[in-house]
Design a protein around this motif. Structure first.
Motif, short mmCIF file in Angstrom:
data_model
loop_
_atom_site.label_atom_id
_atom_site.label_comp_id
_atom_site.label_asym_id
_atom_site.label_seq_id
_atom_site.Cartn_x
_atom_site.Cartn_y
_atom_site.Cartn_z
N LEU A 196 52.48 32.47 42.28
CA LEU A 196 53.62 31.43 42.47
C LEU A 196 54.83 32.08 43.40
CD1 LEU A 196 55.35 29.12 41.46
CD2 LEU A 196 56.36 30.82 39.58
N SER A 197 55.15 31.47 44.51
CA SER A 197 56.01 32.00 45.45
C SER A 197 55.65 33.20 45.94
CB SER A 197 57.53 32.03 44.85
OG SER A 197 57.82 30.70 44.61
N GLY A 198 54.25 33.44 46.13
CA GLY A 198 53.96 34.86 46.86
C GLY A 198 53.70 35.91 46.04
N ARG A 199 53.99 35.62 44.59
CA ARG A 199 53.79 36.67 43.48
C ARG A 199 52.73 36.26 42.22
NH1 ARG A 199 56.00 41.77 44.80
NH2 ARG A 199 57.64 41.38 46.60
N CYS A 200 52.20 37.25 41.92
CA CYS A 200 51.37 37.03 40.52
C CYS A 200 52.12 36.67 39.32
CB CYS A 200 50.36 38.02 40.64
SG CYS A 200 48.67 37.85 41.53
N THR A 201 51.73 35.83 38.72
CA THR A 201 52.36 35.81 37.37
C THR A 201 51.42 35.04 36.41
OG1 THR A 201 54.28 34.88 36.04
CG2 THR A 201 53.26 33.61 37.86
N CYS A 202 51.82 34.99 35.07
CA CYS A 202 50.88 34.27 33.96
C CYS A 202 51.73 33.73 32.83
CB CYS A 202 49.57 35.05 33.52
SG CYS A 202 50.33 36.63 32.75
N LYS A 203 51.11 32.94 31.98
CA LYS A 203 52.12 32.13 31.08
C LYS A 203 52.61 33.27 30.10
CE LYS A 203 49.77 27.82 31.29
NZ LYS A 203 48.86 26.93 30.55
N THR A 204 51.96 34.25 29.92
CA THR A 204 52.28 35.27 28.49
C THR A 204 52.67 36.69 29.20
OG1 THR A 204 50.31 35.75 28.16
CG2 THR A 204 50.90 34.02 26.89
#
Length: 326
Positions: free
Chosen positions: A285-293
């Motif tokens: 997301l927007s060039g950065r890794c993320t996840c729901k939790t």
């Protein structure tokens, strides 16, 4: 032993005399003589018995009624009879239009006429193998009685040319010139589809199609690193003789492909790269890794990327007020 040596020496001397005599006999004019004056021009009296043409001359018909000693002739020199040319250029020469030259089926090499043969035709000596390009380096040789292109060359145009085999990256004129597996000619020799270049051996090796399939070089696994529109260089390697994901990568998708592992908060380009510390799949997301939790999450990236307008407006008003106060 001394008597035997003397006998052998005398025998050799007699043999040499016979050879010299045979050469002279070919120039014998048939005239009987006692002294040189009795012989025709360019001849001498041999053993006060018969006339012989001098070295460099041959006995032949000068015209329809007269014979004499004619000067041997080389290629391009004037002549009257074929024998003048044969003496220097060999039997594949002729006196044509008053000048010595090779016959139509022969060529001149090393000041002698040799019968011409192209690649694949019978030959006696290397000089028979003539491809229309005089001078070194020779491209065709007589091997076991047939003209053959030299090593790493192959014939073209019905055996009239020898073309050097081309390797990866070299210019080529046809497919035959690209020597080696997996090569094709596209102006230069390049690897065919599903083959890749191995720089260390300067050759093409076949790409591996799936993870865990056997391999020999890392480059064979490159197609398994990412997808064609978004490669992940170095994510797939040849480990233990089989294509596997690198230690810093993980397999994602069907069929599985290797992607460099990116943790939450790290830069990314594709969702497949993102995975949490607990190996939970994430997204980019927007060039950065993320996840729901995981932390930081998507809300952190959204807040970090923008700043609300009211705080900016208040800061501007305070700055103007400070200036007016002074």
């Amino acid at each position: 032993m001394g008597g035997l040596g003397l006998f052998l020496a005398l025998l050799a001397l007699v043999g040499q005399g016979n050879v010299m005599g045979q050469g002279a006999e070919k120039r014998r004019t048939g005239n009987v003589c006692s002294v040189d004056m009795d012989c025709p021009d360019n001849a001498f009296c041999r053993q006060s018995s018969y006339c012989v043409c001098k070295d460099g001359f041959v006995y032949a018909a000068v015209n329809s009624t007269h014979k004499g000693c004619l000067k041997e002739a080389r290629s391009g020199e004037p002549c009257v009879q074929h024998i003048q040319c044969h003496s220097t250029l060999g039997v594949h020469s002729e006196c044509a239009d008053g000048v010595c030259a090779c016959v139509g089926t022969a060529h001149l090499e090393d000041d002698r006429c040799y019968e011409t043969a192209v690649v694949g035709e019978r030959c006696v000596v290397d000089q028979n193998c003539y491809l229309g390009e005089p001078g070194p380096p020779r491209q065709a040789f007589c091997v076991r009685g047939y003209c053959t292109c030299q090593l790493q060359f192959s014939p073209r145009d019905n055996g009239t040319r020898c073309v050097r085999d081309a390797t990866l990256g070299e210019e080529c004129e046809d497919q035959l010139q690209c020597a080696g597996p997996g090569l094709q000619c596209r102006g230069t020799c390049r690897c065919r589809e599903n083959w890749v270049a191995h720089n260390e051996t300067n050759s093409c090796v076949e790409s591996v199609k799936a993870l865990n399939d056997p391999c020999e070089y890392d480059v064979q696994c490159d197609a398994l690193a990412g997808v064609p529109e978004a490669r992940s260089p170095g994510a797939a390697l040849c480990l233990g003789g089989a294509c596997s994901c690198a230690y810093s990568a993980h397999a994602v998708g069907k069929p599985p492909r290797c992607w460099h592992r990116r943790r939450p908060g790290q830069e990314c380009r594709r969702d497949e790269e993102c995975v949490s510390e607990e190996n939970e799949p994430g997204y980019c997301l927007s060039g950065r890794c993320t996840c729901k939790t995981c932390s930081p999450d998507a809300r952190d990236f959204g807040a970090a990327s923008t700043m609300s307008q009211p705080p900016l407006l208040i800061a501007a008003i305070l700055a103007v007020a400070a200036i007016l106060r002074h």
